[in-house]
Design a protein around this motif. Structure first.
Motif, PDB file in Angstrom:
ATOM      1  N   MET A  35      26.721  36.967  54.875  1.00 24.23           N
ATOM      2  CA  MET A  35      28.169  37.125  54.804  1.00 24.23           C
ATOM      3  C   MET A  35      28.726  36.156  53.762  1.00 24.23           C
ATOM      4  O   MET A  35      28.223  35.051  53.603  1.00 24.23           O
ATOM      5  CB  MET A  35      28.808  36.843  56.155  1.00 24.23           C
ATOM      6  CG  MET A  35      28.490  37.915  57.164  1.00 24.23           C
ATOM      7  SD  MET A  35      29.420  37.869  58.726  1.00 24.23           S
ATOM      8  CE  MET A  35      30.079  36.274  58.846  1.00 24.23           C
ATOM      9  N   LEU A  36      29.771  36.603  53.100  1.00 28.91           N
ATOM     10  CA  LEU A  36      30.421  35.792  52.075  1.00 28.91           C
ATOM     11  C   LEU A  36      31.930  35.988  52.189  1.00 28.91           C
ATOM     12  O   LEU A  36      32.421  37.120  52.144  1.00 28.91           O
ATOM     13  CB  LEU A  36      29.926  36.201  50.689  1.00 28.91           C
ATOM     14  CG  LEU A  36      30.362  35.331  49.518  1.00 28.91           C
ATOM     15  CD1 LEU A  36      29.740  33.935  49.587  1.00 28.91           C
ATOM     16  CD2 LEU A  36      29.961  36.001  48.209  1.00 28.91           C
ATOM     17  N   LEU A  37      32.658  34.897  52.339  1.00 26.80           N
ATOM     18  CA  LEU A  37      34.106  34.927  52.448  1.00 26.80           C
ATOM     19  C   LEU A  37      34.695  34.978  51.033  1.00 26.80           C
ATOM     20  O   LEU A  37      34.327  34.176  50.173  1.00 26.80           O
ATOM     21  CB  LEU A  37      34.576  33.670  53.179  1.00 26.80           C
ATOM     22  CG  LEU A  37      36.013  33.519  53.593  1.00 26.80           C
ATOM     23  CD1 LEU A  37      36.500  34.707  54.408  1.00 26.80           C
ATOM     24  CD2 LEU A  37      36.180  32.241  54.400  1.00 26.80           C
ATOM     25  N   VAL A  38      35.571  35.938  50.785  1.00 25.16           N
ATOM     26  CA  VAL A  38      36.157  36.117  49.452  1.00 25.16           C
ATOM     27  C   VAL A  38      37.539  35.473  49.433  1.00 25.16           C
ATOM     28  O   VAL A  38      38.433  35.872  50.173  1.00 25.16           O
ATOM     29  CB  VAL A  38      36.262  37.612  49.086  1.00 25.16           C
ATOM     30  CG1 VAL A  38      36.902  37.780  47.713  1.00 25.16           C
ATOM     31  CG2 VAL A  38      34.888  38.271  49.134  1.00 25.16           C
ATOM     32  N   ASP A  39      37.699  34.476  48.578  1.00 21.00           N
ATOM     33  CA  ASP A  39      38.964  33.751  48.469  1.00 21.00           C
ATOM     34  C   ASP A  39      40.024  34.625  47.805  1.00 21.00           C
ATOM     35  O   ASP A  39      39.719  35.506  46.989  1.00 21.00           O
ATOM     36  CB  ASP A  39      38.737  32.481  47.650  1.00 21.00           C
ATOM     37  CG  ASP A  39      39.796  31.423  47.882  1.00 21.00           C
ATOM     38  OD1 ASP A  39      40.759  31.654  48.630  1.00 21.00           O
ATOM     39  OD2 ASP A  39      39.647  30.320  47.299  1.00 21.00           O
ATOM     40  N   THR A  40      41.261  34.347  48.110  1.00 20.02           N
ATOM     41  CA  THR A  40      42.384  35.125  47.602  1.00 20.02           C
ATOM     42  C   THR A  40      42.418  35.179  46.085  1.00 20.02           C
ATOM     43  O   THR A  40      42.710  36.228  45.502  1.00 20.02           O
ATOM     44  CB  THR A  40      43.715  34.540  48.117  1.00 20.02           C
ATOM     45  OG1 THR A  40      43.615  34.305  49.521  1.00 20.02           O
ATOM     46  CG2 THR A  40      44.873  35.469  47.818  1.00 20.02           C
ATOM     47  N   ASN A  41      42.113  34.064  45.429  1.00 15.63           N
ATOM     48  CA  ASN A  41      42.254  34.040  43.970  1.00 15.63           C
ATOM     49  C   ASN A  41      41.360  35.061  43.285  1.00 15.63           C
ATOM     50  O   ASN A  41      41.739  35.640  42.268  1.00 15.63           O
ATOM     51  CB  ASN A  41      42.042  32.630  43.395  1.00 15.63           C
ATOM     52  CG  ASN A  41      40.746  31.992  43.799  1.00 15.63           C
ATOM     53  OD1 ASN A  41      39.682  32.605  43.767  1.00 15.63           O
ATOM     54  ND2 ASN A  41      40.825  30.730  44.174  1.00 15.63           N
ATOM     55  N   VAL A  42      40.197  35.340  43.849  1.00 13.56           N
ATOM     56  CA  VAL A  42      39.292  36.336  43.275  1.00 13.56           C
ATOM     57  C   VAL A  42      39.908  37.733  43.389  1.00 13.56           C
ATOM     58  O   VAL A  42      39.880  38.515  42.437  1.00 13.56           O
ATOM     59  CB  VAL A  42      37.912  36.278  43.962  1.00 13.56           C
ATOM     60  CG1 VAL A  42      37.013  37.415  43.501  1.00 13.56           C
ATOM     61  CG2 VAL A  42      37.257  34.927  43.703  1.00 13.56           C
ATOM     62  N   LEU A  43      40.482  38.023  44.521  1.00 11.05           N
ATOM     63  CA  LEU A  43      41.094  39.341  44.727  1.00 11.05           C
ATOM     64  C   LEU A  43      42.335  39.516  43.854  1.00 11.05           C
ATOM     65  O   LEU A  43      42.547  40.581  43.270  1.00 11.05           O
ATOM     66  CB  LEU A  43      41.446  39.528  46.202  1.00 11.05           C
ATOM     67  CG  LEU A  43      40.238  39.512  47.143  1.00 11.05           C
ATOM     68  CD1 LEU A  43      40.686  39.480  48.595  1.00 11.05           C
ATOM     69  CD2 LEU A  43      39.328  40.690  46.874  1.00 11.05           C
ATOM     70  N   VAL A  44      43.137  38.488  43.734  1.00  5.76           N
ATOM     71  CA  VAL A  44      44.334  38.560  42.894  1.00  5.76           C
ATOM     72  C   VAL A  44      43.938  38.755  41.428  1.00  5.76           C
ATOM     73  O   VAL A  44      44.590  39.511  40.704  1.00  5.76           O
ATOM     74  CB  VAL A  44      45.221  37.312  43.097  1.00  5.76           C
ATOM     75  CG1 VAL A  44      46.339  37.250  42.067  1.00  5.76           C
ATOM     76  CG2 VAL A  44      45.802  37.308  44.512  1.00  5.76           C
ATOM     77  N   ASP A  45      42.866  38.080  41.000  1.00  4.95           N
ATOM     78  CA  ASP A  45      42.377  38.276  39.627  1.00  4.95           C
ATOM     79  C   ASP A  45      42.167  39.755  39.332  1.00  4.95           C
ATOM     80  O   ASP A  45      42.568  40.264  38.289  1.00  4.95           O
ATOM     81  CB  ASP A  45      41.035  37.576  39.413  1.00  4.95           C
ATOM     82  CG  ASP A  45      41.127  36.078  39.379  1.00  4.95           C
ATOM     83  OD1 ASP A  45      42.244  35.541  39.253  1.00  4.95           O
ATOM     84  OD2 ASP A  45      40.064  35.434  39.472  1.00  4.95           O
ATOM     85  N   VAL A  46      41.519  40.434  40.270  1.00  2.00           N
ATOM     86  CA  VAL A  46      41.179  41.847  40.086  1.00  2.00           C
ATOM     87  C   VAL A  46      42.427  42.712  40.156  1.00  2.00           C
ATOM     88  O   VAL A  46      42.656  43.568  39.297  1.00  2.00           O
ATOM     89  CB  VAL A  46      40.138  42.292  41.135  1.00  2.00           C
ATOM     90  CG1 VAL A  46      39.892  43.784  41.049  1.00  2.00           C
ATOM     91  CG2 VAL A  46      38.841  41.500  40.960  1.00  2.00           C
ATOM     92  N   LEU A  47      43.251  42.479  41.146  1.00  7.69           N
ATOM     93  CA  LEU A  47      44.441  43.308  41.344  1.00  7.69           C
ATOM     94  C   LEU A  47      45.458  43.160  40.218  1.00  7.69           C
ATOM     95  O   LEU A  47      46.131  44.116  39.855  1.00  7.69           O
ATOM     96  CB  LEU A  47      45.089  42.979  42.686  1.00  7.69           C
ATOM     97  CG  LEU A  47      44.244  43.322  43.905  1.00  7.69           C
ATOM     98  CD1 LEU A  47      44.890  42.768  45.167  1.00  7.69           C
ATOM     99  CD2 LEU A  47      44.025  44.814  44.005  1.00  7.69           C
TER     100      LEU A  47
END
Length: 133
Positions: free
Chosen positions: A1-13
């Protein structure tokens, strides 16, 4: 399991010009070897960019992320990290989001995919981090 931090998701979005490529590559690569997940703190931070729960949920499902609640031991550990932070001169008055995220990963013995390793490294040094080199 790997927790995905918000900044990574915002980068993509937001198709961040500096980080979107790295974040997309990491999400794809890490999904091949880990179950990717977020927690309530990340969900809440991510929600700032959307107008509805449905829209947030669609993004989470579209990225094959699972959602996990924070277990009580993680909440306790986040509070302990905050107490240490304050004793060391920290000025914030509330437990910081990164403390909840780091504590969650620590309790589950999993890593975090993030671009912002500073607080995680200092407060949760045993948590493996996937960060830009």
């Amino acid at each position: 399991m790997l927790l995905v931090d918000t900044n990574v998701l915002v980068d993509v979005l937001e198709d961040d010009p500096a980080w979107a490529d790295w974040s997309v590559r990491q999400l794809r690569a890490q999904a091949q070897v880990h179950e990717l997940f977020i927690n309530p703190v990340i969900y809440s931070e991510l929600s700032l960019a959307f107008d509805s729960v449905k829209a947030v949920d669609e993004v989470i499902e579209g990225r094959n992320l699972t959602y996990q609640e924070l277990p009580r031991p993680a909440l306790f550990l986040a509070a302990r990290a905050f107490v240490k932070y304050r004793r060391e001169g920290g000025t914030k008055n509330n437990v910081l989001a990164d403390f909840f995220i780091g504590a969650h990963a620590a309790v589950l013995s999993c890593g975090i995919l993030t671009r912002d390793a500073r607080r995680y490294k200092s407060r949760f040094p045993r948590v493996p981090l996937v960060v830009p080199s």
